[in-house]
Design a protein around this motif. Structure first.
Motif, PDB file in Angstrom:
ATOM      1  N   ARG A  38       0.786  -1.200  -0.056  1.00  0.00           N
ATOM      2  CA  ARG A  38      -0.048  -0.045   0.145  1.00  0.00           C
ATOM      3  C   ARG A  38       0.964   1.467  -0.051  1.00  0.00           C
ATOM      4  O   ARG A  38       2.133   1.236   0.527  1.00  0.00           O
ATOM      5  CB  ARG A  38      -0.977  -0.053   1.244  1.00  0.00           C
ATOM      6  N   ARG A 116      -3.537   0.911  -8.451  1.00  0.00           N
ATOM      7  CA  ARG A 116      -3.857  -0.252  -7.596  1.00  0.00           C
ATOM      8  C   ARG A 116      -4.978   0.270  -6.611  1.00  0.00           C
ATOM      9  O   ARG A 116      -6.148   0.213  -6.084  1.00  0.00           O
ATOM     10  CB  ARG A 116      -2.914  -0.990  -6.920  1.00  0.00           C
ATOM     11  N   GLU A 117      -4.442   1.765  -5.862  1.00  0.00           N
ATOM     12  CA  GLU A 117      -5.162   2.303  -4.974  1.00  0.00           C
ATOM     13  C   GLU A 117      -6.449   2.755  -5.355  1.00  0.00           C
ATOM     14  O   GLU A 117      -7.414   2.640  -4.673  1.00  0.00           O
ATOM     15  CB  GLU A 117      -4.234   3.286  -4.257  1.00  0.00           C
ATOM     16  N   ARG A 120      -9.034  -0.039  -5.907  1.00  0.00           N
ATOM     17  CA  ARG A 120      -9.430  -0.513  -4.553  1.00  0.00           C
ATOM     18  C   ARG A 120     -10.619   0.328  -4.128  1.00  0.00           C
ATOM     19  O   ARG A 120     -11.478  -0.203  -3.359  1.00  0.00           O
ATOM     20  CB  ARG A 120      -8.280  -0.490  -3.440  1.00  0.00           C
ATOM     21  N   TRP A 202     -11.154  -6.129 -10.212  1.00  0.00           N
ATOM     22  CA  TRP A 202     -10.449  -6.152  -8.966  1.00  0.00           C
ATOM     23  C   TRP A 202     -11.623  -7.223  -8.324  1.00  0.00           C
ATOM     24  O   TRP A 202     -12.727  -7.395  -8.298  1.00  0.00           O
ATOM     25  CB  TRP A 202     -10.388  -5.124  -8.077  1.00  0.00           C
ATOM     26  N   ASP A 204     -11.594  -9.079  -4.016  1.00  0.00           N
ATOM     27  CA  ASP A 204     -11.224  -9.169  -2.616  1.00  0.00           C
ATOM     28  C   ASP A 204     -10.950 -10.669  -2.476  1.00  0.00           C
ATOM     29  O   ASP A 204     -11.467 -11.307  -2.906  1.00  0.00           O
ATOM     30  CB  ASP A 204     -12.278  -8.990  -1.486  1.00  0.00           C
ATOM     31  N   SER A 223      -6.147  -6.774  -0.337  1.00  0.00           N
ATOM     32  CA  SER A 223      -6.895  -6.785  -1.563  1.00  0.00           C
ATOM     33  C   SER A 223      -6.250  -6.716  -2.619  1.00  0.00           C
ATOM     34  O   SER A 223      -5.701  -5.808  -3.268  1.00  0.00           O
ATOM     35  CB  SER A 223      -8.202  -5.877  -1.314  1.00  0.00           C
ATOM     36  N   TRP A 225      -6.387  -6.217  -6.951  1.00  0.00           N
ATOM     37  CA  TRP A 225      -7.353  -5.443  -7.622  1.00  0.00           C
ATOM     38  C   TRP A 225      -7.790  -6.278  -9.016  1.00  0.00           C
ATOM     39  O   TRP A 225      -8.460  -6.063  -9.853  1.00  0.00           O
ATOM     40  CB  TRP A 225      -6.648  -4.271  -8.170  1.00  0.00           C
TER      41      TRP A 225
END
Length: 333
Positions: A38, A116-117, A120, A202, A204, A223, A225
């Protein structure tokens, strides 16, 4: 005075009409290098079309998990606990990127972490192109001993104050990018721009809980993506190494390293569809390494040198994919 002279010199430089109209120089610090890691801090220096600074922005980000290598970035769990979540800064971050080319040192890494962030939090990032300053320094033929940010900074006389602090790294890169951009404009160099495709899938995934150092964030489950993609085994035997001047042959083991203009997974899918074996690592059995950065020190490039594995760039690989020979050696009708 020096800054005024620099600005004046920049204004006097004939500027290519095709160059972008603005840039967002970005640096992110992260909990690690994996897909489930992250962002823990982010910084953006916005530059105009000639590389002059317009403003800058910085924020720490609570990753809701262990902060990773604190000895590198210096951001402890205590510092990050009161920081906003990425969802809380996503809109502000987006306004800094919107309508600009994302500039970073090893841009594929920063872009993938950012993408990716945003995936999410189910938001599409507003950036469509990126520029890697490593690639630009190569286009300019800069005499650098390696591709580290500190070497690029030293070349242009930029002083680093806090290495691995997102805001200072972004400042250093912005100051080094400005003269690089000016040199490219003066030399009529085509900027090495790559497309930024947002992640649209994505899912989870359950993962082992990772506790916070010295306490607890409660519990964090990374998680992904994208759902994990298990490719079937290549049905063809490995015919050996690629030879220059000959076509690729079905069954050849292909490895990829570094930034690509076409998204990596799309390149891999094309290779698999052509009957090639996509390898995640490089060994003596690897037929070919595809990289746009053959001078880098990634583990795959280093091993390719050690094993004598043939290397081609992305453009050459694209040409080779058009005419992959069948596994049995017969020509197709």
């Amino acid at each position: 005075m020096l800054e005024d002279l620099t600005t004046a010199a920049s204004a006097a430089t004939p500027w290519p009409a095709a160059y972008p109209k603005g840039y967002a120089v970005v640096d992110v610090e992260t909990t690690g290098l994996a897909r489930d890691d992250r962002i823990i801090s982010a910084a953006v220096y916005r530059l105009d079309e000639r590389g002059e600074v317009e403003d800058h922005w910085y924020s720490m980000v609570n990753p809701e998990r262990d902060p990773g290598p604190v000895w590198i970035h210096g951001l402890t769990s205590d510092l990050l606990e009161g920081a906003p979540l990425f969802h809380d800064i996503a809109e502000e971050f987006a306004t800094r990127l919107e309508g600009r080319v994302l500039v970073a040192h090893n841009a594929v890494f920063d872009w993938q972490m950012i993408a990716r962030e945003y995936a999410r939090v189910r938001i599409e990032p507003p950036v469509r192109q990126r520029l890697c300053t490593i690639a630009l320094s190569k286009e300019l033929g800069l005499p650098l001993p390696n591709h580290k940010l500190e070497s690029l900074a030293a070349h242009f006389g930029v002083v680093q104050q806090r290495a691995h602090h997102a805001l200072d790294d972004a400042r250093v890169l912005a100051e080094a990018f400005r003269p690089s951009l000016r040199a490219a404009a003066q030399g009529g160099v085509r900027l090495p721009l790559n497309e930024c495709l947002p992640l649209t899938e994505w899912a989870d995934r359950a993962a082992p809980l990772i506790g916070r150092q010295g306490g607890g964030y409660g519990g964090y489950r990374p998680s992904g993506w994208r759902p994990a993609r298990r490719r079937p085994a290549c049905p063809y035997p490995n015919p050996g190494r690629f030879e220059d001047g000959k076509p690729l042959r079905q069954g050849m083991r292909i490895a990829f390293s570094g930034d690509t203009s076409v998204e990596r997974e799309l390149l891999e899918d094309r290779a698999v569809e052509a009957g090639l074996h996509v390898a995640t690592s490089l060994s003596r059995l690897t037929s070919l390494l595809v990289t746009n950065d053959p001078d880098s020190l990634t583990s795959k490039v280093v091993k390719a040198r050690q094993f004598g594995t043939p290397v081609v760039d992305e453009a050459a690989f694209g040409q080779l994919l058009r005419d992959v020979a069948p596994a049995d050696g017969r020509t197709e009708g």
